[in-house]
Design an enzyme around this catalytic site. Sequence first.
Site, PDB file in Angstrom:
ATOM      1  N   LYS A   1       0.843  -1.191   0.000  1.00 24.13           N
ATOM      2  CA  LYS A   1       0.000   0.000   0.000  1.00 24.13           C
ATOM      3  C   LYS A   1       0.882   1.246   0.000  1.00 24.13           C
ATOM      4  CE  LYS A   1      -1.946   2.788   2.958  1.00 24.13           C
ATOM      5  NZ  LYS A   1      -2.117   4.010   2.117  1.00 24.13           N
TER       6      LYS A   1
ATOM      7  N   GLU B   1      10.203   2.183  10.440  1.00 20.40           N
ATOM      8  CA  GLU B   1      11.129   3.309  10.431  1.00 20.40           C
ATOM      9  C   GLU B   1      10.297   4.580  10.379  1.00 20.40           C
ATOM     10  OE1 GLU B   1      14.161   3.142  11.170  1.00 20.40           O
ATOM     11  OE2 GLU B   1      14.258   0.947  11.097  1.00 20.40           O
TER      12      GLU B   1
ATOM     13  N   CYS C   1      12.863  12.096   6.243  1.00 15.80           N
ATOM     14  CA  CYS C   1      13.013  11.740   7.656  1.00 15.80           C
ATOM     15  C   CYS C   1      14.445  11.946   8.117  1.00 15.80           C
ATOM     16  CB  CYS C   1      12.564  10.296   7.894  1.00 15.80           C
ATOM     17  SG  CYS C   1      13.420   9.080   6.889  1.00 15.80           S
TER      18      CYS C   1
ATOM     19  N   GLU D   1       9.617  17.067  15.086  1.00 16.04           N
ATOM     20  CA  GLU D   1       9.908  16.912  13.661  1.00 16.04           C
ATOM     21  C   GLU D   1       9.119  17.930  12.849  1.00 16.04           C
ATOM     22  OE1 GLU D   1      10.530  13.320  10.504  1.00 16.04           O
ATOM     23  OE2 GLU D   1       8.721  13.208  11.748  1.00 16.04           O
TER      24      GLU D   1
END
Length: 483
Positions: free
Chosen positions: A175, A250, A284, A384
């Site tokens: 997906k 992750e 990331c 973040e």
Amino acid sequence: MSTEHGNYIDGDWIESESGETFAVSNPANKNEILGTYQQSTSDDAKAAIEAAVAAQDEWASTPAPERGAVLKRTADALEARKDELTKTLTTEEGKTLSEAGGEVQRAIDIFTYYAEKTRDLGGTMKAASAGNKQLYTKLEPLGTVSLITPWNYPIAIPAWKLAPALATGNTVVFKPASAAPGVSLKLVECLEQAGLPGGVVNYVTGSGSDVGAPLSEHGEIDAVSFTGSTAIGTIVAQTATEDLKRVQCEMGGKNPTVVMPSADLTDAVDIVGSGAFGVTGQACTACSRAIVHEEVYDEFVAEIVDYAESLTVGDGTDDVDMGPHVTESELDETLEYVNVGREDGATLETGGNRLTGDEYDDGYFVEPTVFSDVNADMRIAQEEIFGPVLAVLSVSDFEEAVAVANGVEFGLSASIVTDDLSEGHRFIEGVEAGVAKVNEKTTGLELHVPFGGYKQSSTNTYREQGDAGLDFFTSIKTAYLNY
């Protein structure tokens, strides 16, 4: 009119049982609809899982070099369509053509790499403790695995999950993220063109709330590999491990680059700037914090501001320095963090505004942004920010720099710029990150070595890429053969 694309289940391109689709537009021009995709349901996901399970035995029993040949033909098919894939990635996700072309090449290289690795799959022979006895191990596929991938590297991340999963004999339900599914759909087309048997890879688009649950909960799924936010990854991991599935997640990062007085300042600015503003900061591993020694702090701030202001922002197809955010919601979140930085008392040195006028009005463009006078406990130094926002912090010595680098909940990628070899070694030993670099930007990965993070950046179960990717997708059986 835009093209409607189907799901790929059991070797056929089909519509969702919902009968509904969603549109994907160009982030540089929101009025340009690039394609429509299936708004799949949990039943569609279950059908894909059933197809993968049915194909398990045949694919697992296919000799590994034959599986490798399929991967090599896939790499060749990707190579033949590289220009098309590059343009698709740019118009759908926003990367510049240079960035997108590098990502497509990485996918090609990944499939080529794992195609060759299939020749080495097997096990190891060990010395037995008695005569007329053999003691050895053999690697076996897990079975059916689900892969859930993000929008920010929409072909590289699927490639580094798909290729080792297939090389080791697993079947897959895949997906992609809804913001940028088109280039991964073309990857599946290349797998089909390469002769991959029906049911071995199944591709389902749609909302994670509808499609994602079966991919982590279904009893026939043997492992889940996820890349995305820490919040969602934590839910995926907790759900999948309820029945002891193997899980690899992750997730987020708040990546630092430390700049020491011995560093060449021009090099340091290039390393931090490219790490912070490359791919619009939508990585990331992007550099979100520059932790700079007080001796060179003021000079560094002046030069990184000049660097940011020199960048050309625009449509990625013009191969500018920085493209748009992928969606309006991602742009809004970046702008919200700019406001947070101001409210917390940091100094906005440059940027922070949505770009408007002319070619900018219909896209999701933002200025590269630099904050100075940032304290380590400010939100812009802790949370973040998935955009081109750099927080610059001042420290008095090496020990404080490492402490500040480690003083967040994430631990994905970190780097230091220094000409002191001792500092380089001490940084690698002391920094809490799964990837530690000396004199290199935090972004950018070699495909043949492990990748993953510490703390809230990863489930810390299995790494991705290289031999670690093969380890995740296989089980070890130990055989005792007496004769």
